[in-house]
Enzyme design. Structure first.
Site, PDB file in Angstrom:
ATOM      1  N   TYR A 180      83.262  58.826  30.596  1.00 49.36           N
ATOM      2  CA  TYR A 180      83.415  60.095  29.912  1.00 49.36           C
ATOM      3  C   TYR A 180      83.422  60.164  28.404  1.00 49.36           C
ATOM      4  O   TYR A 180      83.308  59.196  27.760  1.00 49.36           O
ATOM      5  CB  TYR A 180      84.756  60.560  30.525  1.00 49.36           C
ATOM      6  CG  TYR A 180      85.446  61.912  29.893  1.00 49.36           C
ATOM      7  CD1 TYR A 180      84.401  62.958  30.312  1.00 49.36           C
ATOM      8  CD2 TYR A 180      86.284  62.019  29.199  1.00 49.36           C
ATOM      9  CE1 TYR A 180      84.893  64.063  29.885  1.00 49.36           C
ATOM     10  CE2 TYR A 180      86.618  63.374  28.728  1.00 49.36           C
ATOM     11  CZ  TYR A 180      86.002  64.342  29.184  1.00 49.36           C
ATOM     12  OH  TYR A 180      86.318  65.556  28.637  1.00 49.36           O
ATOM     13  N   THR A 182      85.318  60.544  26.088  1.00 50.24           N
ATOM     14  CA  THR A 182      86.348  59.865  25.168  1.00 50.24           C
ATOM     15  C   THR A 182      86.649  58.268  25.331  1.00 50.24           C
ATOM     16  O   THR A 182      87.574  57.560  25.193  1.00 50.24           O
ATOM     17  CB  THR A 182      87.550  60.577  25.143  1.00 50.24           C
ATOM     18  OG1 THR A 182      88.152  60.193  26.693  1.00 50.24           O
ATOM     19  CG2 THR A 182      87.636  61.818  24.757  1.00 50.24           C
ATOM     20  N   LYS A 183      85.632  57.690  26.590  1.00 49.30           N
ATOM     21  CA  LYS A 183      85.903  56.415  27.047  1.00 49.30           C
ATOM     22  C   LYS A 183      85.236  55.406  26.317  1.00 49.30           C
ATOM     23  O   LYS A 183      84.578  55.541  25.145  1.00 49.30           O
ATOM     24  CB  LYS A 183      85.313  56.327  28.626  1.00 49.30           C
ATOM     25  CG  LYS A 183      86.007  57.130  29.632  1.00 49.30           C
ATOM     26  CD  LYS A 183      87.396  56.542  29.695  1.00 49.30           C
ATOM     27  CE  LYS A 183      88.279  57.334  30.897  1.00 49.30           C
ATOM     28  NZ  LYS A 183      88.492  58.708  30.611  1.00 49.30           N
ATOM     29  N   ASN A 184      85.659  54.026  26.501  1.00 45.65           N
ATOM     30  CA  ASN A 184      85.299  52.964  25.564  1.00 45.65           C
ATOM     31  C   ASN A 184      83.569  52.745  25.693  1.00 45.65           C
ATOM     32  O   ASN A 184      82.995  52.292  24.726  1.00 45.65           O
ATOM     33  CB  ASN A 184      85.689  51.500  26.156  1.00 45.65           C
ATOM     34  CG  ASN A 184      87.230  51.676  25.724  1.00 45.65           C
ATOM     35  OD1 ASN A 184      87.875  52.631  25.438  1.00 45.65           O
ATOM     36  ND2 ASN A 184      88.167  50.437  26.012  1.00 45.65           N
TER      37      ASN A 184
END
Length: 385
Positions: A180, A182-184
């Site tokens: 997603y 905002t993920k790493n």
């Protein structure tokens, strides 16, 4: 007012733009060779045997449960401190989620409370590596082996996480990951399943694309006298080559991004350790690794979390995250929670869920932006006293 600071924006450069343009120039943007390449690179990174790219971690979890045969009449034990999708996918299979409270030292599922929840209908344990901190996988694996339960790992926060030198996502039957925005690894939307079981992974991939025997891009790429078959009733949960082309670049930068998040984490700890915030702890076994996906901390009881987040946005133009409200606090699960002893049974989850805020931890934010966030937090803590 200063410019708005969004929560954990993706760390993008020209490489991601060039990858997308390259994908478009090849005249195939659906599921295809770039997706296969992303699967191969990701499984190698995670030291797993097989991988299947899907449209989201939610899709990954749902398809994993379906492929394992979880359905009507079954029970799946999971944590009460997670995003709603972890619980929703269980309900979508027809099974019943059985909620387990967290260990307040880790905010992960408390292994010491799991066995009391196991019944003759329990088929699976679905654990979540909250904020990137690995669950206590030795204790959890002992339980699943003792009771012959499936084990699914929700690794939405745990791309880089390890427990005792073993990658999170490789302990159980299936590991599920999120890409997603905002993920790493951020590709907008997307997910991945990994497994050491070939047929299980193949079935997940098949279910993700209508139950077809052949990938869509292969149907259009090559001529065949034998048409494709639909061998079971599937879904539309596949990943595209455009998303995968971004994922390939992001994966190549994962160590660089992880190092930057470690720097930001340390800055927050150093600058906020003398405040009354409850800061995250790195409760790690030897050889374990925290992905540092979320810098999730808690406000003291006398401060309203919702008011604090509102003031951060309106007074400082800084967006904080909330990860998460406790599952028993949501109205959609009122009946489910009542059947399991009521919301008051989940003391640790409820306490954390009502007080937690997450500060931006993206590799994309600068030192000056970290300083701005820190000063805003200190200012609002002071104004709340």
């Amino acid at each position: 007012m200063k410019n708005k600071l969004p929560f954990s924006p993706p760390f993008y450069g020209n490489e991601e733009k060039e990858a997308v343009v390259g994908c478009i120039s090849r005249n195939w943007t659906g599921t295809g060779p770039k997706t296969k390449e992303f699967e191969e690179l990701f499984k190698n990174y995670k030291e797993a045997k097989y991988a299947a790219a899907v449209s989201s971690c939610t899709s990954a979890l749902y398809l994993a449960l379906k492929a394992l045969g979880i359905g009507e009449g079954d029970e799946v034990i999971t944590t009460s401190m997670t995003f709603c999708s972890t619980v929703n996918v269980i309900l979508h299979t027809g099974a019943k989620p059985i909620l387990c409270d967290i260990n307040p030292k880790t905010n992960n599922i408390d292994p010491n409370k799991i066995e009391a929840l196991i019944s003759s209908r329990t088929k699976c344990l679905l654990v979540v590596h909250y904020a990137g901190l690995p669950c206590e996988m030795d204790l959890i694996c002992n339980i699943t082996q003792k009771y012959n339960l499936y084990l699914v790992e929700d690794c939405a926060h745990a791309i880089e996480s390890k427990f005792k030198n073993k990658h999170c996502g490789t302990f159980g039957d299936v590991g599920c990951f999120s890409f997603y925005a905002t993920k790493n690894i951020a590709i907008g939307e997307g997910g991945m399943v990994i497994s050491d079981h070939e047929e299980l992974t193949s079935r997940i991939a098949r279910l993700a694309l209508h139950g077809l025997t052949r990938d869509a891009w292969k149907r259009f790429e090559t001529a065949s006298k034998k048409p494709y078959d639909v061998v079971e009733i599937g879904h539309k949960m596949n990943l595209t080559d455009i998303q995968s082309s971004i994922g390939i670049v992001q994966l190549s930068k994962i160590e660089k991004m992880q190092e930057r998040r470690k720097q930001i984490w340390k800055m927050y700890i150093d600058e906020l350790k003398n405040t009354n915030l409850i800061l995250p702890k790195e409760v790690l076994e030897e050889g374990s690794f925290h992905a540092k996906h979320l810098f999730a901390c808690a406000l003291p009881a006398e401060i309203s979390r919702d008011d604090f987040v509102w003031r951060m946005s309106n007074n400082h133009n800084i967006v904080c995250g909330i990860h998460y409200n406790s599952i028993p606090m949501f109205s959609a699960y009122k009946t489910l929670v009542a059947e399991q002893g009521g919301a008051e049974k989940f003391i640790n989850s409820n306490k954390w869920g009502s007080s937690t805020i997450s500060l931006s931890l993206s590799a994309a934010i600068s030192d000056n932006e970290v300083d701005r966030i820190v000063e805003a937090v200190k200012d609002e803590l002071k104004n709340s006293n």
